[in-house]
Design a protein around this motif. Structure first.
Motif: not given
Length: 240
Positions: A70-75, A20-24, A184-191, A197-203
């Motif tokens: 982070i709260p919205s992204m990680t939800l 999934v690609l995720m823009p804010g 405002m989101e990258t650290a959250g998606i990486y955590w 136990h999945k994969k993430a990248l922020s561009i």
């Protein structure tokens, strides 16, 4: 009515692709789906957080908004990873440049994220859990950039919980410590990826500069980040 474990995503599990690609911005998700995906199908409209699935060069890819912070992204990421069996999420977001040699629409790949967030406290790790990208996705994205001869910077970014920071010295400190940009989101998606136990990248695409009067309009942020989007799509395609 479809029954799901989520109050925020109402869709059949098979309607969501493995990557999934995720823009804010959910309107950027709509833009990506309509411009780049073949036969895009809208799978979520709850809270107007649009989610689409279509094909790109013959492979199924989804795109969905994450909201800000982070709260919205990680939800949304937690639910996609754990309720819809998504394997990889690639954030495609905007950021404020810190370095003098950067300008609007430049692309940044976040290898890691420094942050003022305490989101990781919940995991009970006796220290600081480092937010870092998945290496395979990172390596694929860098390879795509080299093949495209794209001008891209790879490194550490600053993920902040504070959009309007009362401490005006923070951007200068971040620049001095070698960070490329603020978002405002990258650290959250990486955590979240590590915990699930999945994969993430922020561009990221640069939308404004922290030390110069350069910024894109809201519509330009929504519809003019094509180089970042194309890099992300190619990276997603290679991961499948």
């Amino acid at each position: 009515m479809i029954s799901t474990p989520s109050a925020c995503i109402v869709a059949e599990k098979e309607k969501v692709a493995k990557v999934v690609l995720m823009p804010g911005d959910p309107l950027r998700a709509k833009y990506i789906a309509e411009k780049y995906l073949e036969n895009p199908e809208l799978f979520n409209t709850v809270r107007n957080m649009y989610g689409y699935t279509g094909t790109y060069k013959g492979k199924r890819i989804s795109v969905m908004g994450s909201g800000m912070g982070i709260p919205s992204m990680t939800l949304y990421a937690h639910e996609l990873y754990n309720f819809f069996d998504v394997d990889s999420i690639i954030r495609v977001g905007s950021a404020g440049a810190l370095r003098d040699d950067m300008k609007v629409r430049d692309v940044v790949i976040a290898m890691s994220a420094s942050t003022n967030s305490k989101f990781d406290v919940q995991y009970g790790f006796p220290g600081t859990l480092a937010p870092t990208a998945d290496f395979d996705l990172l390596n694929d994205a860098v390879s795509v950039c080299k093949e495209r001869e794209a001008s891209v910077k790879v490194g550490n970014v600053f993920t902040t919980d504070v959009f309007y920071n009362a401490d005006s010295n923070i951007p200068s400190l971040c620049r001095d410590l070698g960070m490329l940009c603020v978002e405002m989101e990258t650290a959250g998606i990486y955590w979240e990826a590590v915990a699930s136990h999945k994969k993430a990248l922020s561009i990221l695409s640069i939308s404004d500069h922290m030390f110069r009067h350069e910024e894109l309009t809201a519509l330009e942020r929504q519809e003019s980040f094509d180089e970042m989007i194309e890099i992300a799509l190619e990276t997603a395609w290679r991961s499948l």
